[in-house]
Motif scaffolding. Structure first.
Motif, PDB file in Angstrom:
ATOM      1  N   PHE A 163       0.862  -1.143   0.191  1.00  0.00           N
ATOM      2  CA  PHE A 163       0.074   0.129   0.075  1.00  0.00           C
ATOM      3  C   PHE A 163       0.923   1.272  -0.066  1.00  0.00           C
ATOM      4  CE2 PHE A 163      -1.988   3.469   2.550  1.00  0.00           C
ATOM      5  CZ  PHE A 163      -3.131   3.695   1.654  1.00  0.00           C
ATOM      6  N   VAL A 164       2.055   1.254   0.932  1.00  0.00           N
ATOM      7  CA  VAL A 164       2.746   2.209   0.789  1.00  0.00           C
ATOM      8  C   VAL A 164       3.484   2.779  -0.485  1.00  0.00           C
ATOM      9  CG1 VAL A 164       4.899   3.271   1.981  1.00  0.00           C
ATOM     10  CG2 VAL A 164       3.143   2.298   3.343  1.00  0.00           C
ATOM     11  N   SER A 165       4.063   1.546  -0.820  1.00  0.00           N
ATOM     12  CA  SER A 165       4.806   2.000  -2.335  1.00  0.00           C
ATOM     13  C   SER A 165       3.654   2.358  -3.324  1.00  0.00           C
ATOM     14  CB  SER A 165       5.319   0.488  -2.511  1.00  0.00           C
ATOM     15  OG  SER A 165       4.476  -0.457  -3.014  1.00  0.00           O
ATOM     16  N   THR A 166       2.496   1.802  -3.463  1.00  0.00           N
ATOM     17  CA  THR A 166       1.342   2.140  -4.401  1.00  0.00           C
ATOM     18  C   THR A 166       1.033   3.572  -4.163  1.00  0.00           C
ATOM     19  OG1 THR A 166       0.494   0.049  -4.659  1.00  0.00           O
ATOM     20  CG2 THR A 166      -0.935   1.976  -5.392  1.00  0.00           C
ATOM     21  N   MET A 167       0.980   4.046  -2.840  1.00  0.00           N
ATOM     22  CA  MET A 167       0.610   5.473  -2.766  1.00  0.00           C
ATOM     23  C   MET A 167       1.917   6.625  -3.184  1.00  0.00           C
ATOM     24  SD  MET A 167      -2.398   5.985  -1.745  1.00  0.00           S
ATOM     25  CE  MET A 167      -2.810   4.454  -2.901  1.00  0.00           C
ATOM     26  N   VAL A 168       3.020   5.857  -2.766  1.00  0.00           N
ATOM     27  CA  VAL A 168       4.108   6.634  -3.169  1.00  0.00           C
ATOM     28  C   VAL A 168       4.248   6.904  -4.910  1.00  0.00           C
ATOM     29  CG1 VAL A 168       7.002   6.783  -3.359  1.00  0.00           C
ATOM     30  CG2 VAL A 168       5.812   6.508  -1.445  1.00  0.00           C
ATOM     31  N   CYS A 169       4.060   5.639  -5.456  1.00  0.00           N
ATOM     32  CA  CYS A 169       3.947   5.912  -7.049  1.00  0.00           C
ATOM     33  C   CYS A 169       3.033   6.610  -7.307  1.00  0.00           C
ATOM     34  CB  CYS A 169       3.783   4.476  -7.560  1.00  0.00           C
ATOM     35  SG  CYS A 169       5.223   3.179  -7.216  1.00  0.00           S
ATOM     36  N   VAL A 170       1.677   6.732  -6.714  1.00  0.00           N
ATOM     37  CA  VAL A 170       0.755   7.473  -7.275  1.00  0.00           C
ATOM     38  C   VAL A 170       0.858   9.094  -7.112  1.00  0.00           C
ATOM     39  CG1 VAL A 170      -1.582   8.219  -6.826  1.00  0.00           C
ATOM     40  CG2 VAL A 170      -1.201   5.847  -7.003  1.00  0.00           C
ATOM     41  N   ALA A 171       1.656   9.472  -5.981  1.00  0.00           N
ATOM     42  CA  ALA A 171       2.162  10.625  -5.531  1.00  0.00           C
ATOM     43  C   ALA A 171       3.074  11.076  -6.433  1.00  0.00           C
ATOM     44  CB  ALA A 171       2.666  10.719  -3.792  1.00  0.00           C
TER      45      ALA A 171
END
Length: 79
Positions: free
Chosen positions: A42-50
């Motif tokens: 989840f954290v890595s997905t949110m970093v990529c989206v950001a």
């Protein structure tokens, strides 16, 4: 614990005592390792989206700056 059917997925079980039926049941619990993997995914997905949206913001700001400069240039030329 792996031999108990309730433990087959995670290796962890929780003993539940039902008040109404007076039965003890075993329930499979989520493991800490699986929870950690889900959290970091989840954290890595949110970093990529950001990061994607940050790039979009920078591109949009450049377009708007170019339009503003063009508008000022046209105003100066018309004087």
């Amino acid at each position: 614990q792996k031999t108990v059917a309730a433990c087959s997925l995670t290796g962890f079980i929780e003993k539940i005592s039902c008040a109404t039926s007076k039965k003890d049941e075993l329930k499979s619990c989520r493991s800490a390792v699986l929870e950690a993997q889900v959290f970091w995914r989840f954290v890595s997905t949110m970093v990529c989206v950001a990061a994607v949206f940050a790039v979009l913001v920078v591109c949009r700001q450049r377009v708007l700056d170019r339009k503003a400069q063009e508008k000022v240039r046209k105003q100066i030329e018309s004087i």
